[in-house]
Design a protein around this motif. Sequence first.
Motif, mmCIF file in Angstrom:
data_model
loop_
_atom_site.group_PDB
_atom_site.id
_atom_site.type_symbol
_atom_site.label_atom_id
_atom_site.label_comp_id
_atom_site.label_asym_id
_atom_site.label_seq_id
_atom_site.Cartn_x
_atom_site.Cartn_y
_atom_site.Cartn_z
ATOM 1 N N TRP A 287 0.868 -1.188 0.000
ATOM 2 C CA TRP A 287 0.000 0.000 0.000
ATOM 3 C C TRP A 287 0.897 1.228 0.000
ATOM 4 O O TRP A 287 1.864 1.315 0.761
ATOM 5 N N THR A 288 0.588 2.168 -0.844
ATOM 6 C CA THR A 288 1.439 3.353 -0.978
ATOM 7 C C THR A 288 1.512 4.177 0.301
ATOM 8 O O THR A 288 2.497 4.881 0.538
ATOM 9 N N ALA A 289 0.487 4.104 1.152
ATOM 10 C CA ALA A 289 0.495 4.881 2.396
ATOM 11 C C ALA A 289 1.508 4.351 3.401
ATOM 12 O O ALA A 289 1.827 5.033 4.376
ATOM 13 N N LEU A 290 2.023 3.141 3.180
ATOM 14 C CA LEU A 290 2.985 2.547 4.110
ATOM 15 C C LEU A 290 4.397 2.999 3.758
ATOM 16 O O LEU A 290 5.318 2.192 3.606
ATOM 17 N N SER A 291 4.556 4.288 3.644
ATOM 18 C CA SER A 291 5.851 4.865 3.284
ATOM 19 C C SER A 291 6.414 5.658 4.455
ATOM 20 O O SER A 291 5.703 6.481 5.037
ATOM 21 N N PRO A 292 7.679 5.426 4.806
ATOM 22 C CA PRO A 292 8.305 6.225 5.869
ATOM 23 C C PRO A 292 8.826 7.570 5.367
ATOM 24 O O PRO A 292 9.375 8.353 6.140
ATOM 25 N N ARG A 293 8.646 7.823 4.071
ATOM 26 C CA ARG A 293 9.108 9.078 3.478
ATOM 27 C C ARG A 293 7.947 9.760 2.747
ATOM 28 O O ARG A 293 8.037 10.144 1.588
ATOM 29 N N ASP A 294 6.864 9.887 3.466
ATOM 30 C CA ASP A 294 5.622 10.413 2.916
ATOM 31 C C ASP A 294 5.623 11.938 3.020
ATOM 32 O O ASP A 294 5.562 12.499 4.111
ATOM 33 N N THR A 295 5.673 12.609 1.885
ATOM 34 C CA THR A 295 5.715 14.076 1.854
ATOM 35 C C THR A 295 4.364 14.692 1.486
ATOM 36 O O THR A 295 4.301 15.829 1.009
ATOM 37 N N SER A 296 3.282 13.961 1.712
ATOM 38 C CA SER A 296 1.954 14.489 1.397
ATOM 39 C C SER A 296 1.658 15.759 2.181
ATOM 40 O O SER A 296 1.005 16.680 1.670
ATOM 41 N N MET A 297 2.126 15.830 3.431
ATOM 42 C CA MET A 297 1.890 17.021 4.237
ATOM 43 C C MET A 297 2.597 18.232 3.653
ATOM 44 O O MET A 297 2.039 19.340 3.618
ATOM 45 N N THR A 298 3.809 18.044 3.183
ATOM 46 C CA THR A 298 4.535 19.157 2.562
ATOM 47 C C THR A 298 3.766 19.679 1.350
ATOM 48 O O THR A 298 3.658 20.895 1.146
ATOM 49 N N ALA A 299 3.237 18.772 0.545
ATOM 50 C CA ALA A 299 2.460 19.207 -0.615
ATOM 51 C C ALA A 299 1.209 19.958 -0.176
ATOM 52 O O ALA A 299 0.851 20.988 -0.770
ATOM 53 N N ALA A 300 0.524 19.470 0.864
ATOM 54 C CA ALA A 300 -0.706 20.120 1.331
ATOM 55 C C ALA A 300 -0.434 21.523 1.853
ATOM 56 O O ALA A 300 -1.194 22.461 1.585
ATOM 57 N N VAL A 301 0.654 21.688 2.605
ATOM 58 C CA VAL A 301 0.988 23.009 3.154
ATOM 59 C C VAL A 301 1.404 23.956 2.043
ATOM 60 O O VAL A 301 0.948 25.103 1.957
ATOM 61 N N ASN A 302 2.259 23.489 1.155
ATOM 62 C CA ASN A 302 2.784 24.373 0.109
ATOM 63 C C ASN A 302 1.738 24.749 -0.926
ATOM 64 O O ASN A 302 1.866 25.783 -1.601
#
Length: 821
Positions: free
Chosen positions: A410-425
Motif C-alpha cells: 500500500w502506498t500509504a505505508l511509506s516512511p518518506r511520505d511528503t503528502s503534508m509538505t504538498a498540502a501546506v505548500n
Amino acid sequence: MALIFRALVWLTTAALVIGVVAAVSIYYLASRSLPDYDKVIPVSGLTADVEIVRDNSGVPHIFPASDRDAFFALGYAHAQDRLWQMTLMRRTAQGRLSELFGSRTVENDKLLRRLDLYPLAVQSVDVQDARTRDALDAYAAGVNARITEINRDSLGRGAPEFFMFNAPIAPWQPADSLAMIKLMALQLSGHLSEEVLRARTSLLLPDENRLADLLPDIPGQGVAALPEYAALVPGADAATRFAQADPDPMLWPVPRRGLAGASNAWAADASRSATGSTLMANDPHLGFTAPAIWYLARIDLSVGGVIGATIPGIPAIMAGRSENIAWGVTSSYLDDQDVFIEELNSDNPEQYRTPDGFKEFITRRSIIEIKDAPPVTLTLRWSDNGPILPGTRFDLGTITPPGHVTALSWTALSPRDTSMTAAVNLMYAGSVEEALDISKGYVAPSQNLTVIDADSIAMKVIGALPRRDDSHQSQGRLPSLGWRPENRWQGMFPDDSNPVFLNPTGGIVGNTNNKSVDRPFPLHLSFDWGDSQRVMRWQGLMQGREVHTRDSFVEAQLDTVSITARALLPLIGADLWFTGEAAPEGTPERLRQRALDLLANWNGEMNEHLPEPLIYSAWLRALQERLIRDDLGPLASEFTHVEPLFIERVYRDVDGASAWCDIIRSAAVESCSDIARLALDDALVWISETYGTALESLRWGDAHQATHDHAVLGDVPILRYFVNIRQSTSGGDHTLMRGRVSGEDPNPFHNVHGAGYRGVYDFADPDSSVFILSTGQSGHFLSRHYDDMGILWRRGEYIPMSLDADLARAASVGITRLVRE
C-alpha cells in the motif's frame, strides 16, 4: 395511611430534587468546556499577538503577524472546537483506543499496530521541508496551548466526552498531524476489499462472463481475460469460500465496500464562464459523523488570505481558495493496494517464501493496554510485500489456503511520505502551474486535484502510482502469489506518469470518481472506479449550456435526478407497464399497478418529498437480491448496493447475462420479466410492512435520512437524541447530490455517506464564493454551532466564503486574542 402518603410525597420530592441537582451538575460540568470566543488569553510560543475573529457561523478568521503564528492559532482553534475528535483520531492511528474503550476496540488497535501507521508518520517528520516542519511545530504548540489552558482553568477537560472516557491528553506532536493524513488514506482505501471480493466471487462463478456481469469493467477498452483465482492460488477452493469473518468492531476505521470515498469536482475556464473568469465546484464525500470531519477556517499567510475546509489535526486548508488559486479534491480510485499470498515454510513458520528462497519475517512485539482487562501482546510481522494481516479481517481467511498468510502492499505505508509538505505548500501556490508542480509531493491517499487560477483550469491525478510488471499474474485485480517476482511492486512510476488535464479545448474539466483515463496496464490507474452513472448526468448538465455561472455550478452540485433510474426502469419494467386487466382494490396486483403508474410518470428525481424514489430503490434492491442470491448464496450479502451495470447487462442480455434470471433451484425456467414482477412484489411487501400501503403518501426522505451520528455516544440511550443529527434528504447513490445509502437492514436506505463539505469558487468575484458544512463547526453538542450549518446544508444553502476582514468582524460572535506571555 397518611404517614405512608407523606413518606411517598417526601421520597418523590427528594428524588426530583436529586434529579434536578444531578442534571444541573451534569450540565454545568459539560458546559464548562464550551469555548469562550470573546476573551484574551496569554500563551507561550507566539512571535506576536494574534486575533481569531469568529463569524456568525463560528468560522475562525485568523489574523497573525507571521505564518508561524497563523498555524499556531489554527491549532488553538481546532483544539477549542474539536479536541475530542482530534484525540480520538490520534488514538485510532496510534492503535490506542482500547485504553479508553476496553475490549470493544482491541481489533481496531491490532489492525493499526499491524499497519504501523503511527511509526511511519514519526519517520516521515524528518522528510518534510523546512516550511512544513515549522508549520507542524507551530500547530502543535497551538493545540498544546489550548490543552494547557483547559488544565489551568478547569475548563471541563476540554469536551464532555472526556468525563465519560477519562484519560490524560498527551501533548500534540508533529507526527500526530502526519498520522491524520495516513488515517484518512485508510478511510479512503477500497482496493483491498475489491480484490478479496473478486477472488471470492470468481470461486463461485467459473464462467468469466458471469463474473464480468457482476463485477464489470467500466465501459471502454477492456482488459485481457484473467485466469480463475483458483488457478492462481492452489488450495483456495470451495472449502474456504464461505468462511465467516468477524463483524466490524466499534469505531472500525476501514470503510465497508462501496463507502471508501467519492466526491465531485468540476471547473470551467473563461470561455465557458458567463463572467469571463474561471469557476470551480467541489464537494468531497465521506462517511457522515457528528461533527463532520471537515472544519472551516480562514488564515492569513505571507502570500495572502486562504480560506476553506480543514481537517482538525492537520495544519492546512485541504480544499478551498487563496487570493491566487482555488482547489478541490475527489477520490481518484488509483489502485494503490495489492494483497499478496505468502507461503510459509512448513519447517519454520517464521519464514516465508521469496524469489530467492525462504526468508525470516521482520517481527517485533507490541503491547496493547486495555481498560479493565489485562494487556495483549501482539507480534507484528512484515514480509517484503508489507505487513501480515489476519485472516479474520477483510474476509482474507476466505481466500487464503492453508500454510499461507496474506500481506498488504500500500502506498500509504511509506516512511518518506511528503503528502503534508504538498498540502501546506499548495496554500502558497501562485498559479495553476505552480500548484501542479507542488502536487508532485503527494503520496497517499491518491486524489484528483482540480485547481484553477484567474486564467487557467486543470485536473491532475496526484499520489504515488505503483509500478507493476507487464506480466503480473492478476494485474493487481486479485490477490497474487508474493514469491513470484512478476507480481511484486517494482517501485513507483515517476510523477509525470500521472494524468494531467490542463486548459482543455472544451473549457471544462471534472470528475465524479468516474473512469478518467483509458490506458493499458500497467499505466491503467485502476480497473475499479467509483462511478459509472453520475458522470453521465454531469456531462449533460455541463454541455447543456454554453456558459456557466456560480449558480449553475451550485445547481449541478445539488442536482438530484437519477439518470440510472431513467435508464433502468424502462428496461426492467418493459413487460409490466400497461399490461393485464385492472385488479380489484386491496389485492397485491392492484398495489403493483399503482406502483407502476407512479413510476411511469416519474422523471427520476430523487426528491425527499416524493414516493417514487422509495418504490424504485426498494424494487431495484429486491431485484438484485433475486438475481444473485441463488447463484452466490451467502456471498450475495456482500453486494449491499445496487450495481447498475449488472442490472443493465442482465436485462439487455449482454453475453448471455439473462441467465441470471433463471432460478437454479426451481423446475420452471423464469424469465427476466418474471423476476422483475416478483421483485416488485417483494419491494411492495417490504414497503407496506415498514411504511404502509398508501403509496402516494410515501416520502423518500423518511427512508433516506442523513445519519450524522456521534462516533462514540451515538448509540447511548437518551444521550443519542442530543448528539446525533438526523435530516430528511434528497439524492441517492447515483445522483450528483450523492447520498450513499447504507445498504444494510433494518434501514437500508439511510443516507450514510455524502458531501460533508461543499464549496463553489468564482474568480470573477472571489468574495462571492460560497461553502457549507453538513453539521457545524463545534464538536460540543451543547454549542449552537454543533448543527447550525446542517439546516442550511439540507436546504441546499451556503454561507459566504469571503476574505474580507471587515465583513468577518461585522458579523463576529467573538474575538479571541492570543497574546504573548
